[in-house]
Write a protein that holds these residues in place. Structure first.
Motif, short mmCIF file in Angstrom:
data_model
loop_
_atom_site.label_atom_id
_atom_site.label_comp_id
_atom_site.label_asym_id
_atom_site.label_seq_id
_atom_site.Cartn_x
_atom_site.Cartn_y
_atom_site.Cartn_z
N LEU A 113 -47.58 76.42 32.26
CA LEU A 113 -46.87 76.25 30.98
C LEU A 113 -45.47 76.86 31.06
O LEU A 113 -44.48 76.24 30.64
CB LEU A 113 -47.67 76.89 29.85
N LEU A 114 -45.37 78.07 31.60
CA LEU A 114 -44.07 78.72 31.76
C LEU A 114 -43.16 77.89 32.66
O LEU A 114 -41.96 77.75 32.39
CB LEU A 114 -44.25 80.12 32.33
N PHE A 115 -43.74 77.34 33.72
CA PHE A 115 -42.94 76.51 34.64
C PHE A 115 -42.42 75.26 33.93
O PHE A 115 -41.25 74.88 34.11
CB PHE A 115 -43.78 76.11 35.85
N ARG A 116 -43.27 74.64 33.13
CA ARG A 116 -42.83 73.44 32.38
C ARG A 116 -41.73 73.78 31.39
O ARG A 116 -40.75 73.03 31.25
CB ARG A 116 -44.02 72.81 31.64
N LEU A 117 -41.88 74.89 30.69
CA LEU A 117 -40.86 75.31 29.73
C LEU A 117 -39.55 75.62 30.43
O LEU A 117 -38.47 75.26 29.96
CB LEU A 117 -41.35 76.54 28.95
N TRP A 118 -39.65 76.28 31.58
CA TRP A 118 -38.44 76.59 32.37
C TRP A 118 -37.76 75.32 32.85
O TRP A 118 -36.54 75.19 32.76
CB TRP A 118 -38.84 77.48 33.54
N ALA A 119 -38.57 74.38 33.37
CA ALA A 119 -38.01 73.12 33.86
C ALA A 119 -37.38 72.32 32.73
O ALA A 119 -36.31 71.72 32.89
CB ALA A 119 -39.11 72.29 34.54
#
Length: 325
Positions: free
Chosen positions: A308-314
């Motif tokens: 989830l954090l990776f998706r938000l960052w991307a």
């Protein structure tokens, strides 16, 4: 709506907190600590692997439903969606948080909101059918062994309700009759939604191989879940025959799915204490197993939090790039 949600959250907190207090207030916590200290972490590594396999199986089954309705989304994206949904299930005060996220995520990719919702519903429904079927089969052996016919009543009742519901959707006529009887067919939104749901299930019905495949995957998933809990018990040093787990874990899973607690806290613990006492597990063993299951699922849910954090960052980086252009 906000007031209602706050009240519901308070009720859930009260239920979970009250049950935890009642179950653990006189439990020797030092004994539970000793049980955890002597845990076989090799077996827990296998449990974690089973969780990974089960997530992949669930995503595969979900993709089969979507593809049968002409929605083609790569398996890896669905696995990630499942992992993030699992994070929401655990860390949001709602039992449907994960399903809501999956519906949103697939609808965003497919542009088919209702059909995406139906695919998640069908995914859940087949899982429940497999879950209750395994419990019913195993409870027959356990009831005979313990000379307690009452252990069959709960899974049998739930099985009959599920089969009745499936029959209504599968044949369409009972649903159409109810809509006509209640005059709800005159409401455009209900009529259109019902029609799309029935059309989608008709597509599933016309593809017998799809139905067979998803049910086999569902049974494999539920069986592996039972194996995972059995390995957790073994890791704690409990020696209980596997048949008890195959009979009781599905019932406990159904209990914790009730939207009356925070992530099944308290409800799940009561299930372990009540059912596995029939199998001869001690007070410390039942409570230790309930806590170990909680810790393992919390740990695995954090994997979804990472994605989830990776998706938000991307997503944030993509937005910044668009603004710069």
């Amino acid at each position: 709506m906000k007031v209602r949600n706050i009240i519901l959250l308070i009720v859930k907190l009260a239920v979970s907190g009250g049950l935890i207090f009642v179950l653990y207030r006189r439990t020797p916590l030092d004994e539970i600590q000793k049980a955890f200290a002597g845990c076989d972490y090799t077996l827990l590594a296998f449990v974690f692997l089973i969780f990974v396999i089960n997530t992949s199986l669930s995503a595969w089954k979900w993709r089969i439903f979507l593809c049968s309705d002409n929605i083609n989304i790569p398996l890896l994206k669905l696995v990630v969606s499942y992992l993030i949904g699992g994070f929401f299930n655990v860390f949001l005060p709602s039992n449907i948080g994960g399903d809501s996220y999956r519906m949103y995520d697939v609808a965003k990719k497919s542009k088919e909101r209702l059909r995406s919702v139906i695919s998640v519903f069908a995914d859940r429904l087949t899982g429940f059918v497999a879950l209750v079927s395994l419990s019913l089969i195993s409870s027959v052996f356990v009831a005979g062994k313990l000379d307690n016919a009452a252990l069959i009543l709960l899974p049998a009742s739930i099985f009959i309700l599920l089969i009745s519901f499936l029959y209504m959707i599968w044949t369409e006529k009972p649903i159409r009759f109810l809509l006509s009887l209640t005059r709800l067919e005159r409401v455009a939104f209900i009529a259109n939604t019902s029609e799309k749901v029935l059309v989608t299930f008709a597509k599933y019905r016309s593809q017998s191989r799809v139905v067979l495949k998803v049910m086999l995957i569902s049974f494999a998933f539920q069986f592996l879940l039972i194996v995972a809990v059995y390995l957790m018990a073994k890791a704690l040093g409990a020696t209980v025959p596997f048949v008890y787990f195959s009979a009781f874990i599905p019932l406990i899973t159904l209990m914790e799915a009730l939207p009356i607690s925070i992530y099944g806290l308290g409800i799940r613990d009561i299930g372990y204490v009540f059912f596995f006492s029939f199998a001869g597990m001690s007070e410390v063993e039942t409570r230790s197993l309930a806590l170990l299951f909680l810790f393992m699922t919390l740990l695995y849910a954090l994997v979804g939090g990472f994605f989830l954090l990776f998706r938000l960052w991307a997503s944030h980086n993509g937005t910044n790039e668009e603004m710069q252009q």
